[in-house]
Write an enzyme that holds these catalytic residues in place. Structure first.
Site, PDB file in Angstrom:
ATOM      1  N   GLY A  12       0.673  -1.183   0.037  1.00  0.00           N
ATOM      2  CA  GLY A  12       0.048  -0.048  -0.033  1.00  0.00           C
ATOM      3  C   GLY A  12       0.730   1.301  -0.071  1.00  0.00           C
ATOM      4  N   ASN A  14       1.525   2.949  -2.466  1.00  0.00           N
ATOM      5  CA  ASN A  14       0.995   3.896  -3.507  1.00  0.00           C
ATOM      6  C   ASN A  14      -0.344   4.538  -2.919  1.00  0.00           C
ATOM      7  OD1 ASN A  14       2.185   4.182  -6.320  1.00  0.00           O
ATOM      8  ND2 ASN A  14       2.555   2.041  -5.767  1.00  0.00           N
ATOM      9  N   LEU A  91      -3.467  -6.885  -7.566  1.00  0.00           N
ATOM     10  CA  LEU A  91      -3.457  -7.853  -8.541  1.00  0.00           C
ATOM     11  C   LEU A  91      -4.408  -8.399  -8.854  1.00  0.00           C
ATOM     12  CD1 LEU A  91       0.126  -8.521  -6.807  1.00  0.00           C
ATOM     13  CD2 LEU A  91      -0.278  -7.085  -8.359  1.00  0.00           C
ATOM     14  N   ILE A  94      -9.485  -7.283 -13.527  1.00  0.00           N
ATOM     15  CA  ILE A  94     -10.501  -6.618 -13.278  1.00  0.00           C
ATOM     16  C   ILE A  94     -11.606  -7.307 -14.366  1.00  0.00           C
ATOM     17  CG2 ILE A  94     -11.511  -4.316 -13.838  1.00  0.00           C
ATOM     18  CD1 ILE A  94      -9.655  -4.688 -11.245  1.00  0.00           C
ATOM     19  N   ASN A 108      -4.854   2.653 -13.402  1.00  0.00           N
ATOM     20  CA  ASN A 108      -4.222   1.664 -12.665  1.00  0.00           C
ATOM     21  C   ASN A 108      -2.445   2.338 -12.744  1.00  0.00           C
ATOM     22  OD1 ASN A 108      -3.053  -1.098 -12.010  1.00  0.00           O
ATOM     23  ND2 ASN A 108      -2.293  -1.204 -14.135  1.00  0.00           N
ATOM     24  N   HIS A 110       1.359   0.966 -13.157  1.00  0.00           N
ATOM     25  CA  HIS A 110       1.868  -0.034 -13.762  1.00  0.00           C
ATOM     26  C   HIS A 110       3.666   0.331 -13.675  1.00  0.00           C
ATOM     27  CE1 HIS A 110       2.985  -4.053 -15.607  1.00  0.00           C
ATOM     28  NE2 HIS A 110       3.806  -3.045 -16.300  1.00  0.00           N
ATOM     29  N   ASP A 151      -3.344  -3.897 -19.220  1.00  0.00           N
ATOM     30  CA  ASP A 151      -2.361  -2.865 -19.513  1.00  0.00           C
ATOM     31  C   ASP A 151      -2.486  -2.053 -20.984  1.00  0.00           C
ATOM     32  OD1 ASP A 151      -1.576  -3.360 -16.816  1.00  0.00           O
ATOM     33  OD2 ASP A 151       0.152  -4.642 -17.589  1.00  0.00           O
ATOM     34  N   GLU A 181       6.129   6.225  -9.330  1.00  0.00           N
ATOM     35  CA  GLU A 181       4.914   5.893  -9.057  1.00  0.00           C
ATOM     36  C   GLU A 181       4.337   6.787  -8.073  1.00  0.00           C
ATOM     37  OE1 GLU A 181       4.032   1.652  -8.206  1.00  0.00           O
ATOM     38  OE2 GLU A 181       6.187   1.078  -8.969  1.00  0.00           O
TER      39      GLU A 181
HETATM   40  C1  GAR Z   1       3.487  -1.412  -7.355  1.00  0.00           C
HETATM   41  O1  GAR Z   1       4.908  -1.168  -7.625  1.00  0.00           O
HETATM   42  C2  GAR Z   1       2.750  -1.179  -8.360  1.00  0.00           C
HETATM   43  O2  GAR Z   1       3.135  -0.657  -9.563  1.00  0.00           O
HETATM   44  C3  GAR Z   1       2.717  -2.676  -8.856  1.00  0.00           C
HETATM   45  O3  GAR Z   1       2.568  -3.321  -7.489  1.00  0.00           O
HETATM   46  C4  GAR Z   1       3.061  -2.553  -6.641  1.00  0.00           C
HETATM   47  C5  GAR Z   1       2.302  -2.269  -5.337  1.00  0.00           C
HETATM   48  O4  GAR Z   1       3.156  -1.709  -4.340  1.00  0.00           O
HETATM   49  N1  GAR Z   1       1.458  -3.131  -9.611  1.00  0.00           N
HETATM   50  C6  GAR Z   1       1.611  -3.909 -10.483  1.00  0.00           C
HETATM   51  O5  GAR Z   1       2.367  -4.528 -10.891  1.00  0.00           O
HETATM   52  C7  GAR Z   1       0.314  -4.178 -11.356  1.00  0.00           C
HETATM   53  N2  GAR Z   1       0.316  -4.738 -12.580  1.00  0.00           N
HETATM   54  P1  GAR Z   1       2.406  -0.824  -3.335  1.00  0.00           P
HETATM   55  O6  GAR Z   1       1.077  -1.870  -2.560  1.00  0.00           O
HETATM   56  O7  GAR Z   1       3.387  -0.586  -2.127  1.00  0.00           O
HETATM   57  O8  GAR Z   1       1.601   0.249  -3.606  1.00  0.00           O
END
Ligand code: GAR
Length: 209
Positions: A12, A14, A91, A94, A108, A110, A151, A181
């Site tokens: 979490g 992000n 993950l 959708i 999203n 990525h 994506d 991000e």
């Molecule tokens: C992040 O790096 C995000 O970009 C990636 O998962 C991580 C989650 O981190 N998402 C994907 O790979 C989606 N295809 P977080 O839970 O610390 O935000």
């Protein structure tokens, strides 16, 4: 007021970047109505609770089949009154009916520069492993609208990040989070809240740039 529902699966960070910028006023007129995780143990749920944000788990494991799970997720999102669904390290695949219910209203993050290292099987550390394996000198992150592909939706923002000699997947992941991000996901929400993101012919235009 832009109302968000944030879908998460893990740490979490992000989500935290969004919460921090809403609290700091750099994403104005925006509220997180609910945080939903498919994983009960996700630290993201704890982060939401610490900030007084309703946080719940909707897990496929608690439903007889995928369709029942998809219906429960859709019902909860509709009940939240969210204008925008934010996938912040989510993950879960959708379902199409969710895309139909929120056309160009799901975004999203990525962790690569789409169309590189994206699509089925590219998530989390796997993305960075693939980037290092290929030997790219630059990677980064992309915020895009979610359509029925993986994506493939219209790209809102991208930010490049240098790959350094000796990078591990973990080191590259952290640098991409810190430099890209945690900046472009809040920025995309701010731009959408200001009505400045327009989708035309499958591509985004940012007004006033
Ligand atoms: C992040 O790096 C995000 O970009 C990636 O998962 C991580 C989650 O981190 N998402 C994907 O790979 C989606 N295809 P977080 O839970 O610390 O935000």
């Amino acid at each position: 007021m832009l109302k968000l529902a944030v879908l998460v699966s893990g740490g979490g960070t992000n989500l935290q970047a969004i919460i921090d910028q809403i609290e700091a006023g750099t994403i104005p007129d925006t509220k997180i109505e609910v945080v939903i995780s498919n994983n009960k143990g996700a630290f993201a749920l704890e982060r939401a609770a610490r900030h007084g944000i309703p946080a719940e788990c909707i897990s496929p494991k608690d439903y007889p089949d995928r369709e029942a799970f998809n219906d429960a997720l859709l019902a909860r999102l509709l009940a939240s009154g969210a204008d925008l669904v934010v996938l912040a390290g989510c993950l879960v695949v959708i379902p199409e009916k969710l895309v139909d219910a929120f056309p160009n209203r799901i975004i999203n993050i990525h962790p690569a520069l789409i169309p590189a290292f994206c699509g089925t099987g590219y998530y989390g550390l796997k993305v960075h492993e693939a980037a290092l394996e290929r030997g790219v000198r630059v990677s980064g992150a992309t915020v895009h609208f979610v359509d029925k592909g993986t994506d493939t939706g219209p790209i809102i923002l991208q930010k490049a990040v240098e790959v350094r000699d000796g990078d591990t997947p973990e080191a590259l992941q952290l640098r991409i989070m810190q430099e890209a991000e945690w900046k472009i996901l809040p920025e995309a929400i701010r731009l959408i809240g200001q009505g400045r993101v327009v989708v035309e012919d499958g591509r985004c235009r940012i007004l006033g740039q």
